[in-house]
Design a protein around this motif. Structure first.
Motif, PDB file in Angstrom:
ATOM      1  N   LEU A  54      22.430 -77.146  64.703  1.00 50.41           N
ATOM      2  CA  LEU A  54      23.713 -76.486  65.130  1.00 50.41           C
ATOM      3  C   LEU A  54      23.882 -76.950  66.459  1.00 50.41           C
ATOM      4  O   LEU A  54      23.137 -77.247  67.207  1.00 50.41           O
ATOM      5  N   ASP A  55      25.142 -77.416  66.828  1.00 46.76           N
ATOM      6  CA  ASP A  55      25.560 -77.757  67.918  1.00 46.76           C
ATOM      7  C   ASP A  55      25.609 -76.858  68.915  1.00 46.76           C
ATOM      8  O   ASP A  55      26.127 -75.634  69.301  1.00 46.76           O
ATOM      9  N   PRO A  56      24.436 -77.139  70.086  1.00 47.84           N
ATOM     10  CA  PRO A  56      24.203 -76.073  71.193  1.00 47.84           C
ATOM     11  C   PRO A  56      25.390 -76.068  72.104  1.00 47.84           C
ATOM     12  O   PRO A  56      25.483 -75.085  73.027  1.00 47.84           O
ATOM     13  N   ARG A  57      26.608 -77.116  71.898  1.00 48.03           N
ATOM     14  CA  ARG A  57      27.507 -77.171  73.047  1.00 48.03           C
ATOM     15  C   ARG A  57      28.522 -76.092  72.446  1.00 48.03           C
ATOM     16  O   ARG A  57      29.462 -75.485  73.631  1.00 48.03           O
ATOM     17  N   ASP A  58      28.416 -75.587  71.406  1.00 50.18           N
ATOM     18  CA  ASP A  58      29.343 -74.331  71.126  1.00 50.18           C
ATOM     19  C   ASP A  58      28.768 -73.223  70.242  1.00 50.18           C
ATOM     20  O   ASP A  58      29.291 -72.518  70.253  1.00 50.18           O
ATOM     21  N   GLY A  59      27.613 -73.716  69.740  1.00 42.88           N
ATOM     22  CA  GLY A  59      26.885 -72.375  68.997  1.00 42.88           C
ATOM     23  C   GLY A  59      27.489 -72.014  67.598  1.00 42.88           C
ATOM     24  O   GLY A  59      27.081 -71.197  67.235  1.00 42.88           O
ATOM     25  N   ARG A  60      28.324 -72.857  67.111  1.00 41.54           N
ATOM     26  CA  ARG A  60      28.846 -72.552  65.840  1.00 41.54           C
ATOM     27  C   ARG A  60      29.022 -73.727  64.990  1.00 41.54           C
ATOM     28  O   ARG A  60      28.918 -73.359  63.615  1.00 41.54           O
ATOM     29  N   THR A  61      29.210 -74.878  65.356  1.00 40.37           N
ATOM     30  CA  THR A  61      29.327 -76.096  64.435  1.00 40.37           C
ATOM     31  C   THR A  61      27.936 -76.340  63.954  1.00 40.37           C
ATOM     32  O   THR A  61      26.850 -76.868  64.637  1.00 40.37           O
ATOM     33  N   ILE A  75      27.453 -86.129  54.829  1.00 36.87           N
ATOM     34  CA  ILE A  75      27.378 -85.120  55.737  1.00 36.87           C
ATOM     35  C   ILE A  75      28.635 -84.002  55.483  1.00 36.87           C
ATOM     36  O   ILE A  75      29.528 -84.313  55.123  1.00 36.87           O
ATOM     37  N   PHE A  76      27.800 -82.952  55.463  1.00 36.24           N
ATOM     38  CA  PHE A  76      28.940 -81.783  55.450  1.00 36.24           C
ATOM     39  C   PHE A  76      29.069 -81.062  56.990  1.00 36.24           C
ATOM     40  O   PHE A  76      27.736 -80.950  57.747  1.00 36.24           O
ATOM     41  N   ARG A  77      30.033 -80.609  57.264  1.00 38.92           N
ATOM     42  CA  ARG A  77      30.434 -79.669  58.322  1.00 38.92           C
ATOM     43  C   ARG A  77      30.808 -78.219  58.089  1.00 38.92           C
ATOM     44  O   ARG A  77      31.415 -78.147  57.562  1.00 38.92           O
ATOM     45  N   SER A  78      30.361 -77.656  58.959  1.00 32.60           N
ATOM     46  CA  SER A  78      30.989 -76.133  59.066  1.00 32.60           C
ATOM     47  C   SER A  78      31.148 -75.610  60.442  1.00 32.60           C
ATOM     48  O   SER A  78      30.316 -76.020  61.563  1.00 32.60           O
ATOM     49  N   THR A  79      32.169 -74.922  61.138  1.00 31.23           N
ATOM     50  CA  THR A  79      32.584 -74.499  62.028  1.00 31.23           C
ATOM     51  C   THR A  79      32.412 -73.094  62.262  1.00 31.23           C
ATOM     52  O   THR A  79      33.004 -72.412  63.140  1.00 31.23           O
ATOM     53  N   ASP A  80      32.021 -72.654  61.179  1.00 26.53           N
ATOM     54  CA  ASP A  80      31.837 -71.051  61.187  1.00 26.53           C
ATOM     55  C   ASP A  80      30.387 -70.734  60.766  1.00 26.53           C
ATOM     56  O   ASP A  80      30.307 -69.170  60.167  1.00 26.53           O
ATOM     57  N   LEU A  81      29.353 -71.288  61.252  1.00 24.79           N
ATOM     58  CA  LEU A  81      28.116 -70.902  61.134  1.00 24.79           C
ATOM     59  C   LEU A  81      27.664 -70.937  59.550  1.00 24.79           C
ATOM     60  O   LEU A  81      26.869 -69.852  59.145  1.00 24.79           O
ATOM     61  N   ILE A 385      13.254 -77.924  59.890  1.00 23.85           N
ATOM     62  CA  ILE A 385      13.410 -76.639  60.560  1.00 23.85           C
ATOM     63  C   ILE A 385      14.013 -76.848  61.981  1.00 23.85           C
ATOM     64  O   ILE A 385      13.312 -77.694  62.666  1.00 23.85           O
ATOM     65  N   GLU A 386      14.969 -76.160  62.366  1.00 26.45           N
ATOM     66  CA  GLU A 386      15.498 -76.076  63.878  1.00 26.45           C
ATOM     67  C   GLU A 386      15.804 -74.686  64.029  1.00 26.45           C
ATOM     68  O   GLU A 386      16.359 -73.971  63.274  1.00 26.45           O
ATOM     69  N   ALA A 387      15.083 -74.321  65.140  1.00 26.79           N
ATOM     70  CA  ALA A 387      15.398 -72.950  65.732  1.00 26.79           C
ATOM     71  C   ALA A 387      16.840 -72.932  66.597  1.00 26.79           C
ATOM     72  O   ALA A 387      16.576 -73.795  67.443  1.00 26.79           O
ATOM     73  N   ALA A 388      17.772 -72.300  66.324  1.00 21.82           N
ATOM     74  CA  ALA A 388      19.082 -72.337  67.192  1.00 21.82           C
ATOM     75  C   ALA A 388      19.389 -70.729  67.603  1.00 21.82           C
ATOM     76  O   ALA A 388      19.013 -69.752  66.808  1.00 21.82           O
ATOM     77  N   ALA A 389      20.018 -70.806  68.608  1.00 20.35           N
ATOM     78  CA  ALA A 389      20.765 -69.654  68.974  1.00 20.35           C
ATOM     79  C   ALA A 389      22.212 -69.716  68.745  1.00 20.35           C
ATOM     80  O   ALA A 389      23.088 -70.232  69.745  1.00 20.35           O
ATOM     81  N   PRO A 390      22.880 -68.876  67.691  1.00 20.31           N
ATOM     82  CA  PRO A 390      24.195 -69.144  67.509  1.00 20.31           C
ATOM     83  C   PRO A 390      25.294 -68.235  68.519  1.00 20.31           C
ATOM     84  O   PRO A 390      24.541 -67.158  69.166  1.00 20.31           O
ATOM     85  N   ALA A 391      26.451 -68.665  68.735  1.00 18.67           N
ATOM     86  CA  ALA A 391      27.084 -67.922  69.442  1.00 18.67           C
ATOM     87  C   ALA A 391      27.723 -66.545  68.887  1.00 18.67           C
ATOM     88  O   ALA A 391      27.599 -66.317  67.881  1.00 18.67           O
TER      89      ALA A 391
END
Length: 393
Positions: A54-61, A75-81, A385-391
């Motif tokens: 998860l991109d920590p700069r926007d919390g969504r990508t 590579i796959f991308r998502s902009t809505d978590l 595994i990555e731990a993230a804080a979504p927007a």
């Protein structure tokens, strides 16, 4: 890398674990207390997912490094978590060589790292075989970095696809200096540790003090096998490394790594894959040792898995195994399959090759009694595994 970084824990909020496996990806959503977890997936069922970030700069990508037997690496991308995904229009691919050297093709993208906080939308990717790529459009198109991919000296150190790890040699552990976007380093399995101060145009080796397998020349980068390198968020001048030949710490400006794993119990040793650092205490780090004896079985020593923590920068280590199986647990924790969240009482997470995820709520005052808790099981073999804080929505 100067002293800087977070000193206080973030406010409470949702946590999501981003799980990459041999057969797809899952998102494990935790509530604010981290007592209740909800599994979302599979995403990309049947794909081999090496890393989900998860991109920590926007919390969504979200970016996912994927591969199938039919479609190859992408590579796959998502902009809505993760609600919707779009494939990159130009995934990482090596340029055709102009000097007569053998052409290479990307087998899979192994590691994803967002660039500096002041470079929104920019990412680095490390691949197998070893290659470094950059995207400046949110992961849609990727360009090779010739300072690595076309560097004939570095290519010699990389060896062939038959060298290094059994599932292919890899470029990993891409670390960005939070004070200088031009300053970065990475590790190669095999091929050593390399540092650049000019955005990857030129590089120098960073292997002083590191040991290699007995009988090989430690002055040659090709024999070095870093498994995982982490910079401390609260003190980026301090680096920790889990290496093929031990656990190390580097305090810049020194260029000499110190082997701090010699204080581990002799019967356990200091061989393993993952390395995790505390988000606010540069003296605290965790490892998960594996059996490095004989033909390197890479399972929990004696079938009794355990993490070890140091709270004094490697001068001593404490075993953390309460709650984990006490016998006949022969699983492995891969280099990207252990992480920590940012909470005041840090949550430590481990994913294993048996498809389980275990959590430990860190409390330095109770190292002897802290207990691991299983929060997911029956997943495919876990790669990362990555731990993230979504927007917040």
């Amino acid at each position: 890398m100067p002293r800087s970084g977070p000193r206080t824990a973030p406010t409470r909020g949702a946590i999501v674990l981003l799980i990459a496996t041999r057969k797809g990806a899952w998102l494990l959503h935790g509530d604010a207390t981290r007592r209740s977890w909800r599994l979302d997936g599979p995403h990309f069922h049947g794909h081999s997912i090496s890393h989900l970030v998860l991109d920590p700069r926007d919390g969504r990508t979200l970016l996912a490094a994927a591969k199938t037997g039919h479609l190859g690496p992408t590579i796959f991308r998502s902009t809505d978590l993760g609600r919707t995904w779009k494939e990159a229009s130009r995934p990482p691919a090596f340029a055709q060589p102009k000097d007569g050297s053998p052409a290479r093709s990307v087998d899979h993208t192994f590691w994803l790292t967002p660039c500096h906080a002041n470079e929104p939308g920019s990412w680095y990717a490390g691949t197998s075989p070893q290659g470094l790529f950059r995207s400046d459009d949110g992961g849609d198109t990727w360009m090779p970095l010739p300072g690595v991919n076309d560097n004939l000296v570095m290519r010699e150190w990389m060896g062939t696809v038959q060298d290094g790890t059994p599932d292919g040699p890899k470029l990993h552990s891409i670390v960005i200096d939070p004070a200088d976007p031009a300053h970065l380093l990475f590790g190669m399995s095999g091929g050593g540790v390399h540092e650049s101060f000019d955005r990857g145009a030129t590089w120098h080796t960073l292997i002083g003090g590191l040991e290699v397998v007995e009988g090989f020349d430690a002055s040659q980068p090709t024999f070095h096998d870093p498994h995982c390198i982490r910079a401390c968020p609260s003190q980026p001048t301090r680096l920790y490394m889990q290496n093929h030949c031990g656990i190390y710490r580097l305090d810049r400006p020194s260029d000499i790594w110190q082997r701090i794993g010699r204080k581990m119990p002799k019967k356990v040793g200091d061989i393993g894959f993952p390395m995790v650092v505390h988000p606010r205490d540069a003296d605290t780090a965790w490892v998960f040792p594996m059996d490095g004896s004989g033909v390197w079985p890479r399972t929990s020593p004696d079938g009794r898995p355990a993490a070890y923590v140091t709270r004094n920068a490697g001068r001593s280590w404490q075993r953390l195994d309460a709650g984990l199986p006490t016998e006949q647990a022969w699983w492995t924790v891969k280099r990207q399959a252990m992480c920590a969240d940012q909470r005041e009482a840090v949550g430590l997470y481990v994913g294993n090759t048996g498809g389980e995820i275990w959590m430990l709520r860190d409390d330095a005052s109770q190292d002897a009694t802290q207990r691991w808790r299983n929060i997911a099981r029956h997943l495919p073999e876990i790669y990362a595994i990555e731990a993230a804080a979504p927007a917040a929505d």
